[in-house]
Write a protein that holds these residues in place. Structure first.
Motif, PDB file in Angstrom:
ATOM      1  N   TRP A  25       0.856  -1.186   0.000  1.00 52.48           N
ATOM      2  CA  TRP A  25       0.000   0.000   0.000  1.00 52.48           C
ATOM      3  C   TRP A  25       0.899   1.245   0.000  1.00 52.48           C
ATOM      4  CZ3 TRP A  25      -5.560   0.131   0.881  1.00 52.48           C
ATOM      5  CH2 TRP A  25      -6.142  -1.142   0.800  1.00 52.48           C
ATOM      6  N   ALA A  30      -0.871   3.700  -6.409  1.00 48.93           N
ATOM      7  CA  ALA A  30      -1.899   4.639  -5.952  1.00 48.93           C
ATOM      8  C   ALA A  30      -3.282   4.255  -6.463  1.00 48.93           C
ATOM      9  CB  ALA A  30      -1.541   6.059  -6.391  1.00 48.93           C
ATOM     10  N   GLU A  34      -6.650   3.112  -4.142  1.00 52.59           N
ATOM     11  CA  GLU A  34      -7.948   3.771  -4.154  1.00 52.59           C
ATOM     12  C   GLU A  34      -9.067   2.792  -4.501  1.00 52.59           C
ATOM     13  OE1 GLU A  34      -8.840   6.635  -3.214  1.00 52.59           O
ATOM     14  OE2 GLU A  34      -6.996   7.814  -3.073  1.00 52.59           O
ATOM     15  N   GLN A  35      -8.797   1.874  -5.418  1.00 56.34           N
ATOM     16  CA  GLN A  35      -9.820   0.898  -5.793  1.00 56.34           C
ATOM     17  C   GLN A  35     -10.155  -0.022  -4.626  1.00 56.34           C
ATOM     18  OE1 GLN A  35      -8.263  -1.073  -9.254  1.00 56.34           O
ATOM     19  NE2 GLN A  35      -8.356   0.781 -10.543  1.00 56.34           N
ATOM     20  N   ALA A  37      -9.817   0.679  -1.439  1.00 56.86           N
ATOM     21  CA  ALA A  37     -10.560   1.453  -0.445  1.00 56.86           C
ATOM     22  C   ALA A  37     -12.007   1.647  -0.887  1.00 56.86           C
ATOM     23  CB  ALA A  37      -9.883   2.804  -0.228  1.00 56.86           C
ATOM     24  N   ALA A  38     -12.222   1.876  -2.184  1.00 58.38           N
ATOM     25  CA  ALA A  38     -13.587   2.038  -2.689  1.00 58.38           C
ATOM     26  C   ALA A  38     -14.382   0.741  -2.548  1.00 58.38           C
ATOM     27  CB  ALA A  38     -13.546   2.484  -4.150  1.00 58.38           C
ATOM     28  N   VAL A  67      -4.981   7.035   2.891  1.00 58.72           N
ATOM     29  CA  VAL A  67      -6.198   6.506   2.274  1.00 58.72           C
ATOM     30  C   VAL A  67      -6.934   5.597   3.258  1.00 58.72           C
ATOM     31  CG1 VAL A  67      -7.073   4.992   0.448  1.00 58.72           C
ATOM     32  CG2 VAL A  67      -5.352   6.714  -0.077  1.00 58.72           C
ATOM     33  N   THR A  71     -10.610   6.341   4.766  1.00 61.45           N
ATOM     34  CA  THR A  71     -11.727   5.410   4.624  1.00 61.45           C
ATOM     35  C   THR A  71     -12.355   5.104   5.982  1.00 61.45           C
ATOM     36  OG1 THR A  71     -10.585   4.439   2.714  1.00 61.45           O
ATOM     37  CG2 THR A  71     -12.394   3.170   3.688  1.00 61.45           C
TER      38      THR A  71
END
Length: 379
Positions: A25, A30, A34-35, A37-38, A67, A71
């Protein structure tokens, strides 16, 4: 997907959602960070608690930590409990350091009244003027004390420095003083002739030029020019010495900066300004006489005769009496502002500007006070 890419495996145990994180991570991944975490945010529906299991994370940097903490913060804002478990000590430190803080709108500026702001600025100006007056009087007291010390020990008087500054203030400043005074005398005579000829009283332009030049214009113009030329030079010189710590060096050597730097300049300007005032008066009268001859048809002989009748010795002395006091004011303000310069070029420019503005303003005030005084004693 490679082994190193960040992954988030979701497991549900009742109302608990466990996100088992693995991979690297870091900022190099990057987009996958983000994916992942989404994906956690999408799977949170129906869960009452979200657990981030960080035991499988191989590497973590500030981006990944930020991130993750963001989240967790977003989940907490939805009323769910979210927490990290299994984090290594170094990862825990990094998560604490990059603790997410959401962007908050700036609070609305309080409504302010323009009248109150104006009155506040006026009040601040009055307070600052009072402080400047107190500092000026205090500095003048130091100058007077230094004069007494020099009188008791004449060997400490720096005559060479005084002569040098007389040359800079008086001799080198005479041409510009003569030029400006000559032009102003011409302008006063010309405008006076144009107005007086309506009444057939062109001859009274001699009275106008003589009295106005000798009583007011010569000393006022000379003082303003000396304040702008020599006063600013004094402030810049002392300010530069202050910035280079030469003033402090004088104190270390046992020398008083007031005696060494201030007194010669003040004595020089007190000696030079009356002489420049006399030269200015002669130049102004010459300009007025020349224009009276060319525009008004008043020959030089008639001009001089009427000038002797209109101007008495008191009129001539008024300008010369005011000159030393104005010189003292200019010298004190210029040297004081120079010694208040701090260690930056911005401070030097600010103090030079302040020196010129304060000196010109004070000179005009002193001239008005003298005008009221001479009117009161009918001189």
């Amino acid at each position: 997907m490679t082994v190193d890419e960040p992954q988030a495996d979701i497991e549900r145990r009742g109302d608990e959602l466990r996100a088992i994180l693995s991979g690297v991570w870091t900022s190099a991944h990057a987009a996958p960070v983000e994916q992942a975490a989404a994906a956690i945010m999408q799977e949170k529906q129906g869960a009452g608690q979200v657990i981030f299991d960080l035991s499988g994370i191989a590497s973590l940097d500030t981006l990944g930590a930020w991130v993750l903490d963001r989240t967790r913060h977003q989940i907490g804002e939805l009323g769910l409990h979210a927490d990290f478990v299994g984090a290594r000590p170094e990862h825990r430190v990094l998560l604490d350091e990059v603790a997410y803080r959401g962007f908050q709108e700036a609070p609305p500026a309080p409504r302010r009244s323009g009248v109150i702001d104006f009155l506040a600025q006026v009040g601040e100006g009055v307070v600052q003027a009072g402080r400047d007056l107190v500092k000026g009087v205090s500095f003048l007291g130091e100058v007077v004390a230094a004069i007494f010390r020099v009188c008791l020990h004449p060997a400490r008087f720096r005559l060479t420095s005084v002569v040098h500054h007389i040359d800079m203030v008086g001799f080198r400043g005479a041409p510009i003083v003569v030029l400006i005074s000559f032009l102003v005398g011409c302008i006063v005579a010309q405008q006076g002739l144009f107005q007086l000829q309506r009444f057939g009283a062109q001859a009274f332009v001699v009275n106008l030029v003589g009295i106005l030049t000798l009583r007011e214009l010569c000393v006022l113009l000379t003082s303003i020019m000396v304040a702008g030329r020599s006063g600013s030079a004094f402030t810049a010189e002392l300010g530069s010495m202050k910035m280079r710590e030469e003033v402090d060096a004088l104190r270390v050597m046992g020398l008083d900066p007031i005696e060494v730097l201030v007194l010669p300049r003040i004595f020089a300007i007190i000696i030079s300004l009356p002489l420049l005032t006399f030269i200015s008066a002669m130049a102004g009268l010459f300009g007025g006489g020349l224009v009276s001859w060319l525009y008004g048809g008043i020959p030089p002989e008639i001009f001089l005769v009427r000038l002797q009748q209109a101007v008495g010795m008191s009129t001539f002395l008024v300008g010369l009496i005011k000159a030393p006091f104005m010189a003292l004011v200019i010298g004190v303000i210029a040297t004081q502002e120079g010694l208040e310069v701090q260690g930056s070029a911005e401070s030097l420019g600010r103090q030079v500007t302040s020196s010129v503005v304060k000196a010109i303003f004070t000179v005009i005030v002193v001239d008005g006070l003298f005008a009221m005084f001479f009117a009161a004693i009918n001189y």
